[in-house]
Design a protein around this motif. Structure first.
Motif, PDB file in Angstrom:
ATOM      1  N   GLY A  99      -4.044  19.511  -4.916  1.00 27.76           N
ATOM      2  CA  GLY A  99      -3.668  18.099  -5.017  1.00 27.76           C
ATOM      3  C   GLY A  99      -3.848  17.372  -3.701  1.00 27.76           C
ATOM      4  N   GLY A 100      -3.488  18.035  -2.601  1.00 27.89           N
ATOM      5  CA  GLY A 100      -3.656  17.422  -1.292  1.00 27.89           C
ATOM      6  C   GLY A 100      -5.112  17.180  -0.950  1.00 27.89           C
ATOM      7  N   ILE A 101      -5.983  18.121  -1.318  1.00 25.29           N
ATOM      8  CA  ILE A 101      -7.419  17.941  -1.077  1.00 25.29           C
ATOM      9  C   ILE A 101      -7.935  16.726  -1.843  1.00 25.29           C
ATOM     10  CG2 ILE A 101      -9.693  18.956  -1.501  1.00 25.29           C
ATOM     11  CD1 ILE A 101      -8.408  21.703  -0.959  1.00 25.29           C
ATOM     12  N   VAL A 102      -7.527  16.610  -3.104  1.00 22.64           N
ATOM     13  CA  VAL A 102      -7.953  15.472  -3.923  1.00 22.64           C
ATOM     14  C   VAL A 102      -7.473  14.157  -3.318  1.00 22.64           C
ATOM     15  CG1 VAL A 102      -7.664  14.353  -6.161  1.00 22.64           C
ATOM     16  CG2 VAL A 102      -8.101  16.818  -6.042  1.00 22.64           C
ATOM     17  N   VAL A 103      -6.204  14.097  -2.936  1.00 23.49           N
ATOM     18  CA  VAL A 103      -5.646  12.868  -2.350  1.00 23.49           C
ATOM     19  C   VAL A 103      -6.346  12.536  -1.032  1.00 23.49           C
ATOM     20  CG1 VAL A 103      -3.581  11.861  -1.301  1.00 23.49           C
ATOM     21  CG2 VAL A 103      -3.404  13.089  -3.472  1.00 23.49           C
ATOM     22  N   ALA A 104      -6.593  13.550  -0.215  1.00 22.91           N
ATOM     23  CA  ALA A 104      -7.231  13.311   1.078  1.00 22.91           C
ATOM     24  C   ALA A 104      -8.627  12.738   0.921  1.00 22.91           C
ATOM     25  CB  ALA A 104      -7.279  14.616   1.879  1.00 22.91           C
ATOM     26  N   ILE A 105      -9.359  13.203  -0.100  1.00 24.88           N
ATOM     27  CA  ILE A 105     -10.732  12.718  -0.295  1.00 24.88           C
ATOM     28  C   ILE A 105     -10.755  11.360  -0.976  1.00 24.88           C
ATOM     29  CG2 ILE A 105     -12.911  13.175  -1.494  1.00 24.88           C
ATOM     30  CD1 ILE A 105     -12.387  16.153  -1.090  1.00 24.88           C
ATOM     31  N   THR A 106      -9.947  11.187  -2.030  1.00 21.88           N
ATOM     32  CA  THR A 106     -10.043   9.971  -2.833  1.00 21.88           C
ATOM     33  C   THR A 106      -9.231   8.812  -2.280  1.00 21.88           C
ATOM     34  OG1 THR A 106      -8.221  10.748  -4.245  1.00 21.88           O
ATOM     35  CG2 THR A 106     -10.466  11.295  -4.920  1.00 21.88           C
ATOM     36  N   TRP A 107      -8.059   9.085  -1.722  1.00 21.94           N
ATOM     37  CA  TRP A 107      -7.185   8.005  -1.260  1.00 21.94           C
ATOM     38  C   TRP A 107      -7.289   7.784   0.245  1.00 21.94           C
ATOM     39  CZ3 TRP A 107      -1.832   7.976   0.888  1.00 21.94           C
ATOM     40  CH2 TRP A 107      -1.281   6.682   0.885  1.00 21.94           C
ATOM     41  N   LEU A 108      -7.219   8.868   1.002  1.00 23.47           N
ATOM     42  CA  LEU A 108      -7.321   8.742   2.453  1.00 23.47           C
ATOM     43  C   LEU A 108      -8.763   8.622   2.931  1.00 23.47           C
ATOM     44  CD1 LEU A 108      -4.652  11.389   3.581  1.00 23.47           C
ATOM     45  CD2 LEU A 108      -4.373   8.912   3.297  1.00 23.47           C
ATOM     46  N   LYS A 109      -9.725   8.844   2.035  1.00 24.38           N
ATOM     47  CA  LYS A 109     -11.155   8.758   2.357  1.00 24.38           C
ATOM     48  C   LYS A 109     -11.544   9.722   3.472  1.00 24.38           C
ATOM     49  CE  LYS A 109     -11.563   5.402  -0.601  1.00 24.38           C
ATOM     50  NZ  LYS A 109     -12.154   5.666  -1.926  1.00 24.38           N
ATOM     51  N   LEU A 110     -10.885  10.863   3.517  1.00 22.89           N
ATOM     52  CA  LEU A 110     -11.216  11.881   4.504  1.00 22.89           C
ATOM     53  C   LEU A 110     -12.498  12.586   4.068  1.00 22.89           C
ATOM     54  CD1 LEU A 110      -9.576  12.761   7.054  1.00 22.89           C
ATOM     55  CD2 LEU A 110      -8.800  14.731   5.723  1.00 22.89           C
ATOM     56  N   PRO A 111     -13.384  12.922   4.998  1.00 21.80           N
ATOM     57  CA  PRO A 111     -14.592  13.672   4.614  1.00 21.80           C
ATOM     58  C   PRO A 111     -14.211  14.963   3.894  1.00 21.80           C
ATOM     59  CG  PRO A 111     -14.783  12.876   6.865  1.00 21.80           C
ATOM     60  CD  PRO A 111     -13.375  12.590   6.426  1.00 21.80           C
ATOM     61  N   PRO A 112     -14.915  15.327   2.825  1.00 22.82           N
ATOM     62  CA  PRO A 112     -14.563  16.534   2.070  1.00 22.82           C
ATOM     63  C   PRO A 112     -14.481  17.792   2.929  1.00 22.82           C
ATOM     64  CG  PRO A 112     -16.127  15.232   0.826  1.00 22.82           C
ATOM     65  CD  PRO A 112     -16.004  14.573   2.171  1.00 22.82           C
ATOM     66  N   VAL A 113     -15.317  17.893   3.943  1.00 24.98           N
ATOM     67  CA  VAL A 113     -15.285  19.074   4.809  1.00 24.98           C
ATOM     68  C   VAL A 113     -13.916  19.211   5.470  1.00 24.98           C
ATOM     69  CG1 VAL A 113     -16.202  20.072   6.939  1.00 24.98           C
ATOM     70  CG2 VAL A 113     -17.770  19.130   5.222  1.00 24.98           C
ATOM     71  N   LEU A 114     -13.403  18.116   6.038  1.00 29.13           N
ATOM     72  CA  LEU A 114     -12.100  18.164   6.696  1.00 29.13           C
ATOM     73  C   LEU A 114     -10.980  18.380   5.686  1.00 29.13           C
ATOM     74  CD1 LEU A 114     -12.435  15.303   9.348  1.00 29.13           C
ATOM     75  CD2 LEU A 114     -12.670  17.768   9.689  1.00 29.13           C
ATOM     76  N   ALA A 115     -11.076  17.699   4.539  1.00 32.41           N
ATOM     77  CA  ALA A 115     -10.029  17.845   3.526  1.00 32.41           C
ATOM     78  C   ALA A 115      -9.931  19.294   3.046  1.00 32.41           C
ATOM     79  CB  ALA A 115     -10.318  16.913   2.352  1.00 32.41           C
ATOM     80  N   LEU A 116     -11.075  19.916   2.779  1.00 27.77           N
ATOM     81  CA  LEU A 116     -11.061  21.312   2.331  1.00 27.77           C
ATOM     82  C   LEU A 116     -10.531  22.247   3.416  1.00 27.77           C
ATOM     83  CD1 LEU A 116     -14.422  21.603   0.357  1.00 27.77           C
ATOM     84  CD2 LEU A 116     -12.149  22.089  -0.537  1.00 27.77           C
ATOM     85  N   LEU A 117     -10.886  21.981   4.663  1.00 25.21           N
ATOM     86  CA  LEU A 117     -10.440  22.852   5.741  1.00 25.21           C
ATOM     87  C   LEU A 117      -8.929  22.727   5.963  1.00 25.21           C
ATOM     88  CD1 LEU A 117     -11.179  24.908   7.832  1.00 25.21           C
ATOM     89  CD2 LEU A 117     -11.814  23.071   9.398  1.00 25.21           C
ATOM     90  N   PHE A 118      -8.405  21.501   5.962  1.00 26.11           N
ATOM     91  CA  PHE A 118      -6.960  21.308   6.095  1.00 26.11           C
ATOM     92  C   PHE A 118      -6.221  21.969   4.929  1.00 26.11           C
ATOM     93  CE2 PHE A 118      -7.776  17.509   8.927  1.00 26.11           C
ATOM     94  CZ  PHE A 118      -7.163  18.070  10.042  1.00 26.11           C
ATOM     95  N   GLY A 119      -6.754  21.814   3.703  1.00 27.07           N
ATOM     96  CA  GLY A 119      -6.120  22.439   2.547  1.00 27.07           C
ATOM     97  C   GLY A 119      -6.124  23.954   2.642  1.00 27.07           C
ATOM     98  N   THR A 120      -7.231  24.510   3.126  1.00 32.00           N
ATOM     99  CA  THR A 120      -7.324  25.965   3.291  1.00 32.00           C
ATOM    100  C   THR A 120      -6.295  26.473   4.299  1.00 32.00           C
ATOM    101  OG1 THR A 120      -9.680  25.924   2.737  1.00 32.00           O
ATOM    102  CG2 THR A 120      -8.878  27.844   3.956  1.00 32.00           C
ATOM    103  N   LEU A 121      -6.175  25.780   5.434  1.00 30.92           N
ATOM    104  CA  LEU A 121      -5.196  26.179   6.451  1.00 30.92           C
ATOM    105  C   LEU A 121      -3.770  26.062   5.919  1.00 30.92           C
ATOM    106  CD1 LEU A 121      -6.768  24.498   9.615  1.00 30.92           C
ATOM    107  CD2 LEU A 121      -6.731  26.939   9.063  1.00 30.92           C
TER     108      LEU A 121
END
Length: 498
Positions: free
Chosen positions: A16-38
């Motif tokens: 859910g956090g990855i989805v929110v980071a990409i769609t709402w915060l407009k974070l690049p998918p690479v960063l969103a996936l890495l933050f979610g993984t950590l």
């Protein structure tokens, strides 16, 4: 709260956090996936000490599988583009099959022979040809060609190696590339053809209205006039001379109508742009039979490797030549030699540089998806998910399809959805009572479901084909959703025989 419940909660919050980071915060998918993984690593038993190692190991494992393959595949596609192979082969095939078969030939060719060409680039190259052919099909011609184009490109992207997403998903799930190619082709061709057939029927029900669904531009009107007056399909010599600098939008970029798509229209298809000296003094094109040699060589070698495995042939020379890396290297080398006959060394260097830049985002996304899979496996979530998938509530392939479909609706990118689903499934794929290649195909099928305005490909498609937003939904969202729904039963049918 039980240990399993905590694992589910952490995993749900991560996704859910990855989805929110990409769609709402407009974070690049690479960063969103890495933050979610950590986050998942730190909130599970992997812990502070084990998380960095898991991230590095998972990334390295996936890069070892697909790094060279994706790079060579994209280079091969760029060199084929430089020699105008795709445009000339499609136009020659269309002349042979006649006017009524145009959408079907278009979809079948794009989904099987030219999957090595990066999807954004393939869109820019094929859109002018689709617009030029559209008047031959009547009032709904542009809509039919739009549906055929989007089905051909995206179906090939996720199912048929060396399509970038197909190679990435196969690598993450440890699927032999020969299997991915052969079975992907078995799924892709009927999916593309049936999608065009069903879409042509659905289009009548949707009541296509050129006044509100199409947007006229100067370049478009000029292209269509040329198509009507010329009568026959052109020989392809007016196709773009080099790989365009299109963004790798579908794979990673944040979407939006203000993307590079309008620029691509102006630079690639506007008849009023003055031609460069290189285009005016263009060398004589290669014979078509020679121009398609690189892609045919790769496909024959990869398919031969799969057949050799099936027949248990373990001859060392056969194994070496049919290895996917060797096959792609040979095909890319032949493509380079042929491209040098029609392009300068500097032009080819520029083409290769752009192609490698475009595949970078896919490589990094795939690697981080491998890191996510490693965290899931070491946290114990893999076993828990495996129990869920084998519970018998729904067939495993349907659950895989649903996961990828939900991720695509949320993330808006076919490649990101398919790769992320593969990363989540990798730790449990071996425990599912179904061949891994079918898991990979089901993930690709689900990733086609309901593309919409959050995809950069959506806006490039709209601009290059000359549709309104309403028209783009009809000609891009609807055909891709049909392709997703049509491919799933085909995959389930194939599973009966494996």
């Amino acid at each position: 709260m039980s240990h399993e419940a905590l694992l589910f909660l952490s995993t749900a919050v991560t996704i859910g956090g990855i989805v929110v980071a990409i769609t709402w915060l407009k974070l690049p998918p690479v960063l969103a996936l890495l933050f979610g993984t950590l986050f998942l690593g730190l909130t599970t038993s992997v812990g502070v000490k084990g998380t960095p190692d898991a991230v590095a190991d998972g990334f390295a494992d996936v890069m070892g599988e697909i790094g060279i393959l994706v790079s060579l595949g994209v280079m091969l596609g760029a060199l084929l583009t430089a020699a105008d192979t795709m445009q000339r082969l499609v136009e020659t095939t269309l002349k042979a099959f006649g006017r009524r078969s145009i959408p079907y030939v278009f979809a079948a060719t794009l989904s099987s022979l030219f999957t090595a060409i990066y999807s954004d680039v393939l869109l820019v190259l094929s859109a002018p040809l689709a617009r030029r052919l559209a008047p031959k099909l009547g009032g709904r011609g542009r809509a039919l060609m739009g549906g055929a184009l989007t089905a051909g490109i995206e179906v090939g992207l996720v199912f048929v190696a060396p399509g970038v997403a197909a190679v990435a998903i196969a690598g993450i799930l440890n699927v032999p590339l020969g299997q991915m190619f052969l079975l992907g082709l078995v799924v892709a061709l009927p999916t593309a053809l049936l999608t065009v057939l069903v879409f042509s029927v659905v289009l009548r029900w949707m009541k296509w209205d050129p006044a509100s669904d199409e947007i006229e531009t100067g370049a478009e009107a000029e292209t269509e006039t040329g198509a009507v007056e010329g009568g026959e399909v052109g020989d392809g010599d007016d196709a773009p001379a080099a790989v365009p600098a299109a963004r790798a939008g579908d794979s990673a970029a944040s979407p939006g109508p203000t993307s590079a798509a309008p620029k691509a229209v102006g630079t690639m298809t506007d008849a009023r742009v003055e031609p460069s000296p290189a285009r005016v003094q263009r060398p004589r094109p290669l014979p078509l039979a020679l121009a398609v040699t690189p892609v045919l060589l790769v496909l024959v070698l990869i398919a031969g490797g799969a057949l050799a495995d099936g027949l248990s042939l373990d001859a060392a020379p056969v194994g070496f030549l049919t290895d996917p890396v060797v096959a792609l290297l040979l095909g890319t080398t032949v493509a380079y030699v042929l491209a040098r006959r029609v392009r300068s060394r500097d032009e080819i260097g520029d083409v290769i540089g752009k192609s490698l830049a475009q595949c970078g985002s896919i490589l990094v996304l795939s690697g981080i998806s491998g890191s996510l899979g490693a965290i899931i496996e070491r946290s114990g979530m893999g076993r828990t998910l495996g129990d869920l998938f084998s519970s018998g509530i729904l067939p495993p392939l349907l659950l895989v399809w649903i996961m990828a479909a939900v991720l695509h609706i949320a993330l808006g990118s076919i490649s990101v959805a398919g790769i992320t689903a593969a990363g989540i499934l990798a730790p449990i794929a071996g425990h599912l009572d179904t061949p891994l290649v079918l898991v990979a195909l089901a993930a690709g099928s689900g990733a086609l479901f309901v593309p919409h305005v959050s995809s950069n490909f959506f806006w490039m498609f709209q601009s290059l084909l000359g549709f309104s937003t309403r028209g783009t939904i009809k000609t891009h969202t609807v055909p891709m959703t049909l392709a997703s729904l049509i491919s799933l039963p085909i995959i389930l049918a194939v599973s009966v025989f494996l």
